[in-house]
Design a protein around this motif. Structure first.
Motif, PDB file in Angstrom:
ATOM      1  N   ALA A 316     -16.865  26.971 -23.863  1.00  0.00           N
ATOM      2  CA  ALA A 316     -17.938  26.866 -24.850  1.00  0.00           C
ATOM      3  C   ALA A 316     -18.157  25.400 -25.226  1.00  0.00           C
ATOM      4  O   ALA A 316     -17.303  24.541 -24.956  1.00  0.00           O
ATOM      5  N   PRO A 317     -19.294  25.074 -25.850  1.00  0.00           N
ATOM      6  CA  PRO A 317     -19.587  23.652 -26.132  1.00  0.00           C
ATOM      7  C   PRO A 317     -18.510  22.944 -26.955  1.00  0.00           C
ATOM      8  O   PRO A 317     -18.133  21.811 -26.633  1.00  0.00           O
ATOM      9  N   ASP A 318     -18.001  23.582 -28.020  1.00  0.00           N
ATOM     10  CA  ASP A 318     -17.009  22.908 -28.856  1.00  0.00           C
ATOM     11  C   ASP A 318     -15.689  22.672 -28.129  1.00  0.00           C
ATOM     12  O   ASP A 318     -15.193  21.532 -28.087  1.00  0.00           O
ATOM     13  N   PRO A 319     -15.060  23.698 -27.531  1.00  0.00           N
ATOM     14  CA  PRO A 319     -13.806  23.407 -26.807  1.00  0.00           C
ATOM     15  C   PRO A 319     -14.020  22.596 -25.540  1.00  0.00           C
ATOM     16  O   PRO A 319     -13.100  21.925 -25.074  1.00  0.00           O
ATOM     17  N   ARG A 320     -15.220  22.606 -24.988  1.00  0.00           N
ATOM     18  CA  ARG A 320     -15.493  21.815 -23.787  1.00  0.00           C
ATOM     19  C   ARG A 320     -15.318  20.324 -24.049  1.00  0.00           C
ATOM     20  O   ARG A 320     -14.802  19.592 -23.190  1.00  0.00           O
ATOM     21  N   GLY A 321     -15.715  19.863 -25.219  1.00  0.00           N
ATOM     22  CA  GLY A 321     -15.541  18.447 -25.543  1.00  0.00           C
ATOM     23  C   GLY A 321     -14.260  18.142 -26.292  1.00  0.00           C
ATOM     24  O   GLY A 321     -13.747  17.026 -26.203  1.00  0.00           O
ATOM     25  N   LEU A 322     -13.714  19.135 -27.025  1.00  0.00           N
ATOM     26  CA  LEU A 322     -12.519  18.882 -27.823  1.00  0.00           C
ATOM     27  C   LEU A 322     -11.249  18.932 -26.998  1.00  0.00           C
ATOM     28  O   LEU A 322     -10.308  18.162 -27.252  1.00  0.00           O
ATOM     29  N   LEU A 323     -11.169  19.830 -26.016  1.00  0.00           N
ATOM     30  CA  LEU A 323      -9.939  19.974 -25.225  1.00  0.00           C
ATOM     31  C   LEU A 323      -9.568  18.693 -24.485  1.00  0.00           C
ATOM     32  O   LEU A 323      -8.400  18.264 -24.546  1.00  0.00           O
ATOM     33  N   PRO A 324     -10.483  18.034 -23.753  1.00  0.00           N
ATOM     34  CA  PRO A 324     -10.086  16.759 -23.112  1.00  0.00           C
ATOM     35  C   PRO A 324      -9.660  15.694 -24.119  1.00  0.00           C
ATOM     36  O   PRO A 324      -8.770  14.879 -23.831  1.00  0.00           O
ATOM     37  N   GLY A 325     -10.267  15.686 -25.312  1.00  0.00           N
ATOM     38  CA  GLY A 325      -9.865  14.703 -26.317  1.00  0.00           C
ATOM     39  C   GLY A 325      -8.467  14.947 -26.845  1.00  0.00           C
ATOM     40  O   GLY A 325      -7.714  14.001 -27.092  1.00  0.00           O
ATOM     41  N   MET A 326      -8.077  16.211 -27.012  1.00  0.00           N
ATOM     42  CA  MET A 326      -6.751  16.520 -27.528  1.00  0.00           C
ATOM     43  C   MET A 326      -5.665  16.360 -26.470  1.00  0.00           C
ATOM     44  O   MET A 326      -4.496  16.163 -26.813  1.00  0.00           O
ATOM     45  N   VAL A 345     -13.212  16.353 -42.723  1.00  0.00           N
ATOM     46  CA  VAL A 345     -11.999  17.059 -43.152  1.00  0.00           C
ATOM     47  C   VAL A 345     -10.726  16.331 -42.749  1.00  0.00           C
ATOM     48  O   VAL A 345      -9.628  16.860 -42.932  1.00  0.00           O
ATOM     49  N   GLY A 346     -10.814  15.126 -42.214  1.00  0.00           N
ATOM     50  CA  GLY A 346      -9.622  14.343 -41.901  1.00  0.00           C
ATOM     51  C   GLY A 346      -8.828  14.870 -40.723  1.00  0.00           C
ATOM     52  O   GLY A 346      -7.590  14.899 -40.776  1.00  0.00           O
ATOM     53  N   MET A 347      -9.495  15.263 -39.645  1.00  0.00           N
ATOM     54  CA  MET A 347      -8.819  15.784 -38.460  1.00  0.00           C
ATOM     55  C   MET A 347      -9.097  14.942 -37.223  1.00  0.00           C
ATOM     56  O   MET A 347      -8.875  15.393 -36.096  1.00  0.00           O
ATOM     57  N   THR A 348      -9.562  13.717 -37.417  1.00  0.00           N
ATOM     58  CA  THR A 348      -9.873  12.881 -36.255  1.00  0.00           C
ATOM     59  C   THR A 348      -8.625  12.457 -35.491  1.00  0.00           C
ATOM     60  O   THR A 348      -8.724  12.045 -34.331  1.00  0.00           O
ATOM     61  N   HIS A 349      -7.456  12.540 -36.132  1.00  0.00           N
ATOM     62  CA  HIS A 349      -6.230  12.165 -35.423  1.00  0.00           C
ATOM     63  C   HIS A 349      -5.919  13.135 -34.281  1.00  0.00           C
ATOM     64  O   HIS A 349      -5.140  12.799 -33.381  1.00  0.00           O
ATOM     65  N   LEU A 350      -6.531  14.313 -34.294  1.00  0.00           N
ATOM     66  CA  LEU A 350      -6.294  15.271 -33.215  1.00  0.00           C
ATOM     67  C   LEU A 350      -7.040  14.886 -31.939  1.00  0.00           C
ATOM     68  O   LEU A 350      -6.606  15.253 -30.839  1.00  0.00           O
ATOM     69  N   THR A 351      -8.151  14.178 -32.068  1.00  0.00           N
ATOM     70  CA  THR A 351      -8.908  13.779 -30.884  1.00  0.00           C
ATOM     71  C   THR A 351      -8.368  12.508 -30.253  1.00  0.00           C
ATOM     72  O   THR A 351      -8.785  12.151 -29.144  1.00  0.00           O
ATOM     73  N   ALA A 352      -7.475  11.815 -30.924  1.00  0.00           N
ATOM     74  CA  ALA A 352      -6.829  10.625 -30.359  1.00  0.00           C
ATOM     75  C   ALA A 352      -5.364  10.955 -30.108  1.00  0.00           C
ATOM     76  O   ALA A 352      -4.651  11.374 -31.027  1.00  0.00           O
ATOM     77  N   VAL A 353      -4.933  10.791 -28.884  1.00  0.00           N
ATOM     78  CA  VAL A 353      -3.551  11.110 -28.527  1.00  0.00           C
ATOM     79  C   VAL A 353      -2.626  10.178 -29.299  1.00  0.00           C
ATOM     80  O   VAL A 353      -2.757   8.958 -29.243  1.00  0.00           O
ATOM     81  N   SER A 354      -1.694  10.767 -30.050  1.00  0.00           N
ATOM     82  CA  SER A 354      -0.830   9.972 -30.931  1.00  0.00           C
ATOM     83  C   SER A 354       0.607  10.419 -30.761  1.00  0.00           C
ATOM     84  O   SER A 354       0.986  11.037 -29.765  1.00  0.00           O
ATOM     85  N   GLY A 355       1.392  10.131 -31.783  1.00  0.00           N
ATOM     86  CA  GLY A 355       2.816  10.417 -31.711  1.00  0.00           C
ATOM     87  C   GLY A 355       3.128  11.891 -31.615  1.00  0.00           C
ATOM     88  O   GLY A 355       4.153  12.277 -31.032  1.00  0.00           O
ATOM     89  N   ALA A 356       2.280  12.746 -32.206  1.00  0.00           N
ATOM     90  CA  ALA A 356       2.542  14.184 -32.133  1.00  0.00           C
ATOM     91  C   ALA A 356       2.498  14.669 -30.690  1.00  0.00           C
ATOM     92  O   ALA A 356       3.341  15.473 -30.262  1.00  0.00           O
ATOM     93  N   ASN A 357       1.527  14.183 -29.932  1.00  0.00           N
ATOM     94  CA  ASN A 357       1.446  14.596 -28.525  1.00  0.00           C
ATOM     95  C   ASN A 357       2.650  14.110 -27.735  1.00  0.00           C
ATOM     96  O   ASN A 357       3.224  14.865 -26.939  1.00  0.00           O
ATOM     97  N   CYS A 358       3.028  12.862 -27.937  1.00  0.00           N
ATOM     98  CA  CYS A 358       4.193  12.335 -27.219  1.00  0.00           C
ATOM     99  C   CYS A 358       5.460  13.081 -27.614  1.00  0.00           C
ATOM    100  O   CYS A 358       6.314  13.367 -26.765  1.00  0.00           O
TER     101      CYS A 358
END
Length: 688
Positions: A316-326, A345-358
């Protein structure tokens, strides 16, 4: 001889018989045996009455002593509200001082001239040498009335050694920054940048391109910024062979370059903003020319990112662009409306790979290696290698480098059998990254990443321990992790975006269980796209379902009333948000520990009353000394100092009629007049 120098020893109650450091009577606070009663001499008995300043100092000393005792009892593992708890290890803060010193030196290197940095380096080295020599000096002797305690000497030596190490590391960071400062302020390249000359340069791409979105612009970005390292710069008929850092700003063709690629750029030089690590900015007038062959790892990582974006196109359009970002940090296909909703809502840190992903990737690799019953050292090597490949895949961003280095230190400590020192790992990561690249000290992304990790390590652990035992630990962690990160990151976020996200905590708590499946399943699908595409597509479908939940949470929370509230800008906004964070942390502690909170309030109330009594007695003593000439009359007060307490003392502390007139006519209430008051005659109703 020792007793003659140091005075008589303490009595059975722990207080000396002779000395002006103890209170008298009931003013001694919670230690009635300290200095109470008369002091016996050889021929007569007298009473030592301390001054008001000394009494206030004694009172505050008792307050701090009681506070330290309460902190010691709280850290001993016994909690009245929660029962007995297992004793936990103290947090090691020795590396905090070197990390702060290195960061300060990195910031100084972005602003100071090379000569000033040289003076700073020499000063740090000299101060470090003096601190190392300081413990070698003999501390015994008659430098004071008291000899140094034996228990404080090791702590003092440890502090001096830590300070010396911090100064040496700061000197190394300043020396590294002096090299880049020389390119910014001195030399022919700095003169060409200051003059705004045109140049043709052979550069090496140092990082991933970043889009420059104009306000109100929709669609793909038209301009990109690319950090580069120069090799050859031709300007004004002169060829300069120097390695300096520039920022290239160009059109859409610059968005396709790969880190490590060597290419040619032509444009006009101009100075960078003050405090930036770049020597200047090159405004490219054309597309990159004669691109060389990029390194195989970076080229392969870019191809994998593009293939992952293409494989997610059936969603779908939303997960199509959000999944590669996460998963890979590629936000090229992210919808603009969803991006704005996540900002609200302060969730932009999810679209940038950060310490949580590592952290998730490292934990999954360690768990997989241990499940195969591999020894500790091979498991650590494989996990560190997988983490390195993940960093190459997503790109060497500041937060990713910080998280990767911290994870590597954690892996090394795990292989050596020492785990659980999160703050030490964070400080080592900060020191290592700033020594390699002092320019990270001015990066807001790096600062937010460090603050979020620091909040999780320091505050998150306390919040989890405060929760009642009836609450599952995973539920407590789901609330404590985003709350602790937001408490420390909030004051910095308002500097970048002056608004308050009312539902940020709620949205992040709801989305936190969905982040781990998205990261792990999406990362596992990236290499499978090359080997077995069909299983990779299935993993992408499952991960896309979870990412759709994250997108739905962001859109729903952003449409609630009051989702984004305006906030003051600049320093006032930072201070108010810092106060709000402190208030929130205190409210969480009070809600989790109500009985301890009530005891703390009562304790502060008692100490405040005692302090008021001390100040009141001091004021009365000063007034009596000032009016000593009139104190010999017939109405001299023979009762001595008034008794402490607002309720025990007569005529003080209450609003009532005072009967102590001292032979004077009171001005209030007024005396009743002895003369009759004339009354006006009133007519009878109906009379003439």
């Amino acid at each position: 001889m020792e007793s003659a120098v140091r005075g008589p020893g303490p009595g059975p109650d722990g207080a000396g018989k002779v000395g002006l450091g103890a209170g008298t009577g009931q003013h001694a606070g919670n230690n009635p045996g300290a200095g109470s009663g008369p002091v016996e001499g050889r021929h007569r008995t007298f009473e030592v009455v301390p001054s008001g300043r000394r009494r206030a100092r004694q009172q505050w000393g008792r307050v701090w002593d009681n506070a330290r005792q309460r902190v010691g009892k709280a850290g001993s593992g016994k909690d009245r509200d929660g029962g007995d708890e297992a004793p936990r290890r103290r947090m090691d803060v020795r590396l905090a001082m070197p990390a702060a010193a290195v960061w300060a030196a990195a910031l100084a290197g972005l602003w100071l001239q090379p000569a000033a940095l040289a003076v700073l380096c020499c000063g740090c080295v000299a101060a470090g040498v003096l601190m190392l020599k300081r413990p070698g000096r003999r501390s015994a002797g008659f430098r004071g009335r008291r000899a140094p305690e034996a228990g404080r000497e090791p702590a003092r030596r440890s502090f001096l050694a830590t300070g010396a190490v911090a100064l040496f590391l700061a000197a190394a960071t300043a020396a590294h920054s002096a090299v880049a400062a020389g390119q910014r302020f001195e030399g022919p390249l700095a003169e060409a940048i200051a003059s705004g000359k045109s140049a043709v340069a052979v550069v090496e791409v140092a990082g991933a391109p970043r889009p420059l979105a104009a306000p109100g612009q929709a669609g793909p970005p038209e301009r990109w910024s690319v950090p580069v390292w120069t090799r050859d710069v031709s300007t004004g008929g002169v060829l300069l062979r120097t390695r300096a850092q520039l920022m290239v700003m160009g059109g859409g063709a610059w968005g396709n370059v790969v880190p490590g690629q060597v290419l040619r750029a032509a444009g006009k030089l101009r100075p960078a903003d003050p405090g930036r690590e770049e020597a200047g900015i090159l405004a490219a007038s054309a597309a990159p020319g004669k691109p060389g062959q990029s390194p195989i790892l970076e080229r392969s990582a870019k191809e994998l990112r593009e293939r992952f974006v293409a494989a997610s196109s059936f969603l779908a359009p939303d997960p199509r662009g959000l999944l590669p970002g996460m998963v890979t940090g590629d936000t090229s296909a992210l919808d603009e409306g969803l991006n704005n909703a996540m900002k609200v809502v302060g969730m932009t840190h999810l679209t940038a790979v950060s310490g949580a992903n590592c952290g998730l990737v490292l934990g999954a690799l360690l768990l997989a290696c241990r499940s195969l019953r591999l020894p500790r050292l091979p498991a650590a090597v494989l996990a560190a290698g997988g983490l390195g490949l993940f960093v190459v895949l997503v790109g060497p961003d500041a937060s990713v480098l910080r998280a990767a280095l911290m994870g590597a230190v954690a892996v090394v400590s795990l292989a050596g059998g020492r785990a659980g020192r999160g703050l030490s790992f964070l400080c080592l990561a900060v020191i290592g990254l700033l020594l390699m690249d002092p320019g990270l000290g001015s990066s807001f992304g790096f600062l937010l990443s460090v603050l979020a990790t620091l909040g999780i390590i320091v505050l998150g652990r306390c919040i989890i321990d405060w929760t009642p035992k009836c609450v599952p630990r995973w539920a407590a962690a789901a609330v404590a992790v985003p709350l602790s990160a937001q408490l420390l990151c909030g004051p910095v976020i308002v500097l970048l975006q002056p608004q308050f996200s009312s539902y940020s905590l709620l949205a992040n708590v709801i989305a936190s269980p969905l982040v781990a499946p998205v990261t792990l399943l999406g990362t596992a699908a990236v290499p499978l796209l090359v080997l077995v595409p069909w299983p990779a597509t299935a993993l992408i479908a499952v991960a896309g379902t979870f990412s759709a939940g994250v997108a739905g949470t962001a859109r729903f929370a952003s449409q609630l009333p009051g989702a984004s509230l305006p906030w003051p800008e600049g320093i006032p906004g930072l201070l108010t948000m810092l106060f709000l964070s402190m208030l929130t942390y205190g409210a969480v502690w009070a809600a989790a520990r109500p009985r301890r909170f009530i005891r703390c309030i009562l304790f502060c109330h008692r100490r405040l009353v005692s302090l008021i009594e001390v100040l009141e007695t001091s004021a009365i003593t000063i007034l009596r000394r000032a009016g000593g000439a009139t104190s010999h009359g017939p109405h001299r007060d023979k009762a001595g100092p008034p008794a402490p307490g607002l309720e025990q003392a007569a005529g003080r502390g209450r609003l009532e009629y005072s009967t102590d007139l001292s032979g004077r006519n009171p001005r209030w209430p007024l005396h009743k007049s002895e003369q009759p008051v004339p009354r006006h005659q009133t007519r009878q109703p109906g009379g003439m």
